[in-house]
Design an enzyme around this catalytic site. Structure first.
Site, PDB file in Angstrom:
ATOM      1  N   ASP A   1      15.290 -21.096  76.404  1.00 41.11           N
ATOM      2  CA  ASP A   1      15.215 -20.047  77.416  1.00 41.11           C
ATOM      3  C   ASP A   1      13.768 -19.645  77.709  1.00 41.11           C
ATOM      4  O   ASP A   1      13.529 -18.591  78.313  1.00 41.11           O
ATOM      5  CB  ASP A   1      15.985 -18.803  76.955  1.00 41.11           C
ATOM      6  CG  ASP A   1      17.348 -18.692  77.636  1.00 41.11           C
ATOM      7  OD1 ASP A   1      17.682 -19.580  78.435  1.00 41.11           O
ATOM      8  OD2 ASP A   1      18.077 -17.721  77.364  1.00 41.11           O
TER       9      ASP A   1
ATOM     10  N   ASP B   1      26.679 -11.545  67.690  1.00 43.10           N
ATOM     11  CA  ASP B   1      27.209 -12.213  66.499  1.00 43.10           C
ATOM     12  C   ASP B   1      28.322 -11.392  65.853  1.00 43.10           C
ATOM     13  O   ASP B   1      29.385 -11.911  65.499  1.00 43.10           O
ATOM     14  CB  ASP B   1      26.085 -12.488  65.494  1.00 43.10           C
ATOM     15  CG  ASP B   1      25.132 -11.304  65.339  1.00 43.10           C
ATOM     16  OD1 ASP B   1      25.469 -10.190  65.802  1.00 43.10           O
ATOM     17  OD2 ASP B   1      24.052 -11.491  64.759  1.00 43.10           O
TER      18      ASP B   1
END
Length: 544
Positions: free
Chosen positions: A149, A302
């Site tokens: 990214d 997460d």
């Protein structure tokens, strides 16, 4: 009230010495002053002191909650160790096949995807990519996916060249980019899972850019998932390569070791549930898909995935004997941004998933209670608020309002017990335990601000700042060498400095006017507030 009598005496003396033409004015001043003194005495006696006494009782309850949670988790993890109930004994984890075994074909191994999300990771990209490409696994059964990214064109080219170099050596490595950073890490991982070649992968191993798994990582973790269909996740422990860099990293090591050795161990043993750490773990692809994939609604993507999978009945196992090298934030700025994300994300997630947890039908009431009470309320909300309020607000206020008293057992016994329970994770740093406590008390301010931002979904609730990694960077300078271009707010933390001044004034007042020893608690705490407020902790990196 002695102070009020003294002030009245002073005003009376001034009034006596005034001339005749000044008497009406002085009489008015005296009346106003007398009213102010009486009003303050009334507010103090009827409002402030009762509020402080109620705050003391509230802290008693919260301290017992925090201590009980520490004792409970510590007991569970200790019993598991004493009974030798290691994951290898509780779950079948026989080797799939020996790579060097004659006649062992690669078809015996499942397809594994290794994902490495990164963003402008110039200092560490070679470490993680190299470690992933050296994993012991049949080449035709392994795909390494680098999800880049990066916004820096130079860094993107470096990462791409590194991937091409490993591809030239026969590794099945994919270099993937996307148009923007929508969803940050969660969006990056979600996009990575959409590629056609991922559909044939049964398991997904994930590593942040600074993580370096050992070559036998997959050989040790994948068998748990292959032989136990109910398992969705195998989480391993982090091992810190830079723990000795400075005092900041040593204190982080103490907190993280406790998290892994006690909290993760206990969660895995109690109800096969714990928060996924976002890296150094292996997921079953089916569990990710069934849970709805990656979500970018919070900065705790997460934990979000782990909660949704856990509520569907999937089980997790923590294997502490498998350690993955990683890096701790070495600068205070990087650490603060990380802690903001780690505190804000779970608070927002708790708000969004509270009713979903209660309504879940595939998990037991015990597991729901563990998720809500222990995982969120006691550990993250009550623990953080108690640490901040008791040590940084209540104790200095008690100095100024001696009518309210803190019992000795709450002031000394319970905090000492909590400190000792936290120290078991890193015995080698026991001599730093006092500094660690002072440091955690200050960081509780930053974490509680983040909790409030997340819970009320304020402007910075979804702010994502990638934790700076230094890797082999050699531009480390002693703390205090700030860059000339640094902004004021990046060099100084005003709220910490203000609270440090408040604590210092309280400590001086206690030493001069009181007969107790509260200043022994408050003065060291004020020094730590100043140390963090002026950034005297951690390393300073030149931007040149």
């Amino acid at each position: 009230m002695e102070g009020g009598h003294a002030l009245r005496a002073v005003v009376g003396d001034v009034f006596f010495r005034a001339s005749d033409d000044q008497l009406p004015f002085m009489a008015t001043i005296a009346a106003i002053f007398e009213w102010w003194v009486r009003a303050w005495g009334h507010v103090r006696a009827e409002l402030l002191v009762p509020l402080l006494r109620a705050a003391v009782v509230m802290c008693m309850v919260m301290s017992v909650i925090v201590l009980a949670e520490k004792v409970f988790l510590g007991t569970v993890s200790s019993v598991m160790k004493l009974l030798r109930r290691r994951p290898g004994r509780m779950y079948r984890c026989d080797p799939i096949a020996r790579p060097d075994e004659e006649g062992a074909g690669s078809e015996a191994y499942p397809m594994v995807l290794v994902q490495i999300p990164m963003y402008n990771e110039k200092e560490v990209y070679q470490l993680s990519i190299g470690a992933a490409c050296r994993l012991t696994w049949p080449v035709d059964r392994l795909i390494v996916q680098v999800l880049d990214d990066s916004t820096d064109a130079v860094i993107k080219e470096l990462v791409k060249s590194e991937c091409e170099r490993w591809a030239g050596e026969g590794v099945n490595i994919k270099y993937e980019t996307r148009k923007d950073r929508a969803g940050y890490k969660a969006g990056n991982l979600k996009e990575g899972m959409r590629h056609a070649y991922v559909r044939g992968c049964e398991f997904v191993a994930m590593f942040d850019a600074d993580f370096q798994p050992a070559p036998d990582f997959l050989v040790k973790t994948i068998p748990f998932l292959v032989h136990n269909p109910s398992l969705a996740l195998v989480q391993t422990r982090w091992k810190f390569v830079n723990a000795n860099d400075c005092l900041l990293t040593r204190m982080q090591e103490m907190s993280m070791d406790y998290h892994f050795k006690v909290e993760q161990e206990a969660g895995s043993s109690l109800c096969n549930f714990f928060g996924y750490n976002g890296t150094a773990g292996v997921w079953r692809t089916e569990a990710i898909v069934e849970s709805g994939g990656w979500e970018d609604r919070t900065t705790a993507e997460d934990m979000d995935l782990a909660l949704r999978a856990g509520l569907l009945g999937w089980e997790f196992v923590y294997v502490g004997s498998i350690k993955v090298k990683s890096e701790l934030p070495s600068t205070l700025k990087a650490y603060r941004s990380q802690q903001h994300r780690w505190s804000c994300g779970p608070a927002l997630l708790f708000r969004k998933m509270f009713w979903q947890i209660l309504a879940a039908k595939k998990v037991s009431i015990w597991k729901k209670m563990y998720m809500i009470y222990d995982f969120f309320i006691a550990r993250r909300i009550v623990g953080t608020f108690f640490t901040l309020f008791f040590f940084s607000i209540l104790i200095p206020l008690i100095i100024l309002f001696p009518e309210a008293q803190i019992p000795v057992w709450e002031l000394i016994c319970i905090p000492t017990a909590i400190i000792l329970l936290n120290s078991v994770g890193t015995p080698r740093s026991i001599h730093l335990i006092i500094l660690w406590v002072l440091f955690e008390n200050v960081m509780a301010l930053h974490r509680f601000k983040a909790i409030l931002i997340g819970f009320f979904e304020a402007d910075r609730a979804n702010e994502w700042i990638v934790t700076q990694k230094l890797g082999n960077l050699q531009k480390l300078k002693s703390i205090g060498s700030f860059t000339r271009n640094g902004r004021f707010k990046d060099r100084f933390h005003c709220l910490e400095i203000v609270i440090g001044m408040f604590l210092q004034v309280s400590a001086c007042f206690d030493y001069i006017y009181r007969d107790d020893y509260f200043y022994l608690f408050v003065l060291p705490q004020s020094i730590m507030y100043f140390a963090i407020g002026f950034q005297f902790i951690g390393l300073s990196v030149s931007e040149d």
